[in-house]
Design a protein around this motif. Structure first.
Motif, PDB file in Angstrom:
ATOM      1  N   GLU A   5       1.052   4.309  -2.808  1.00 36.62           N
ATOM      2  CA  GLU A   5       0.890   5.714  -2.427  1.00 36.62           C
ATOM      3  C   GLU A   5       2.063   6.570  -2.927  1.00 36.62           C
ATOM      4  O   GLU A   5       1.889   7.747  -3.273  1.00 36.62           O
ATOM      5  CB  GLU A   5       0.764   5.797  -0.899  1.00 36.62           C
ATOM      6  N   ASP A  29       0.825  -1.205   0.000  1.00 26.15           N
ATOM      7  CA  ASP A  29       0.000   0.000   0.000  1.00 26.15           C
ATOM      8  C   ASP A  29       0.865   1.264   0.000  1.00 26.15           C
ATOM      9  O   ASP A  29       0.537   2.259  -0.659  1.00 26.15           O
ATOM     10  CB  ASP A  29      -0.928   0.007   1.220  1.00 26.15           C
ATOM     11  N   GLU A  30       1.989   1.222   0.726  1.00 30.38           N
ATOM     12  CA  GLU A  30       2.880   2.381   0.795  1.00 30.38           C
ATOM     13  C   GLU A  30       3.515   2.654  -0.567  1.00 30.38           C
ATOM     14  O   GLU A  30       3.636   3.813  -0.988  1.00 30.38           O
ATOM     15  CB  GLU A  30       3.953   2.142   1.855  1.00 30.38           C
TER      16      GLU A  30
END
Length: 346
Positions: free
Chosen positions: A173, A169-170
């Motif tokens: 992003e 997820d990072e």
């Protein structure tokens, strides 16, 4: 008087020619070959290699088009890896000449600028780790920000080992659009290549990456003692993963590793393998990666581009030297193969 033998028993239908099967299934319908069919291609007589390469090129042109994606790679963290991948000079478990080192942010920005200057549209940040820690992810974040602030809009991919869902997820992003994590070899052969983690752990990382919306890049290395049957197994396992890109590497025997004395694959065999993978993965980007210079030489690289390959890494490969980028770009120009535009990778 002896009865005539039963014709139904003694006469059998001749086996269908595998290239005729491939032409109908792959070229006409766009469906990859089965494991058994890939194995038949891998065992095809080398006298038929020109015919095989011609078919693989037709498949590439029909289902992928004429464009070639050009990529450069850079190592942000080199050496000192805790894993025991037997092919890798960056493993801290083997007495190789490679020593641990980090690339600073200005160096990363410079590498991205130099990559973009070659005409490449893809820049991959690589680290020799089991998986990224907080320090590495922070450096990747700062590096991506610095590359963007420098005005470079090249697409950024990462290869940072096995991930958790939070790390996936990072990266999303941060704007990482593609993630590379090679399965390396067939599931049945993997325990002979790596013992510190499993094939299934790699697969799980790729599943999370795909589900998060990033493009999946996963391939492997040919020439690590696998059989033809295991190469066929690997091809269909990659097809099941449905990756956006498959890098095709050929083993470079590295000093100090368990594979330092392994023989280099002969060029014609390597080309047959490339074509077989194209027929298993008709719609996938198939990229020439490490070892092609050693295995194929200059002429073989050109034959590979006319035998199913539609992407290429230019410059050096982490701890191994490649060909000058200008040489590969000149080859593509001679072959009249356009470089995929950046706008088309967004």
């Amino acid at each position: 008087m002896t009865a005539a033998p039963d014709q139904d028993v003694t006469e059998q239908e001749p086996a269908a020619d595998i290239l005729a099967v491939a032409r109908e299934r792959v070229l006409e319908r766009g469906e990859g070959l089965t494991e058994e069919q890939v194995l038949a291609v891998l065992r095809l007589d080398l006298d038929r290699l020109p015919e095989l390469l011609g078919l693989a090129h037709e498949v590439r042109m029909r289902w992928c088009g004429p464009e070639v994606e050009v990529e450069g790679i850079v190592s942000v963290k080199t050496g000192g890896c805790p894993e025991d991948c037997h092919f890798c000079s960056q493993s801290g478990r083997f007495p190789t000449p490679v020593r641990s080192a980090w690339l600073d942010i200005p160096g990363l920005v410079r590498a991205a600028r130099e990559t973009a200057a070659t005409g490449a549209t893809e820049f991959c940040v690589v680290a020799a780790v089991r998986g990224p820690d907080a320090r590495l992810l922070s450096q990747v974040r700062e590096g991506i920000r610095a590359i963007r602030e420098s005005g470079n809009d090249i697409q950024i991919a990462c290869s940072l080992g096995m991930l958790t869902q939070a790390q996936v997820d990072e990266l999303v992003e941060m704007g990482v659009h593609r993630y590379n994590h090679n399965l390396e070899t067939a599931r049945s052969h993997f325990p002979n290549v790596v013992t510190t983690h499993t094939w299934e752990e790699r697969w799980e990382t790729l599943r999370m990456v795909r589900d998060a919306g990033m493009e999946v890049c996963s391939g492997g290395i040919v020439g690590m003692g696998e059989s033809d049957a295991q190469r066929a197994e690997f091809a269909v396992q990659l097809a099941e993963l449905d990756p956006h890109e498959v890098p095709m590497n050929f083993l470079i025997p590295q000093q100090g590793t368990p594979y330092e004395d392994y023989p280099v694959i002969e060029g014609k065999e390597a080309l047959r393998i490339v074509a077989a993978f194209r027929l298993a993965l008709p719609r996938t980007m198939l990229r020439f990666a490490g070892g092609r210079e050693l295995t194929l030489g200059d002429l073989g690289a050109e034959q590979g581009m006319l035998g199913g390959i539609n992407a290429i890494i230019v410059g050096n490969y982490l701890t191994n030297l490649g060909r000058p980028a200008e040489q590969d770009l000149a080859m593509l120009a001679d072959l009249k193969m356009p470089i995929k535009a950046l706008s088309e990778t967004l």
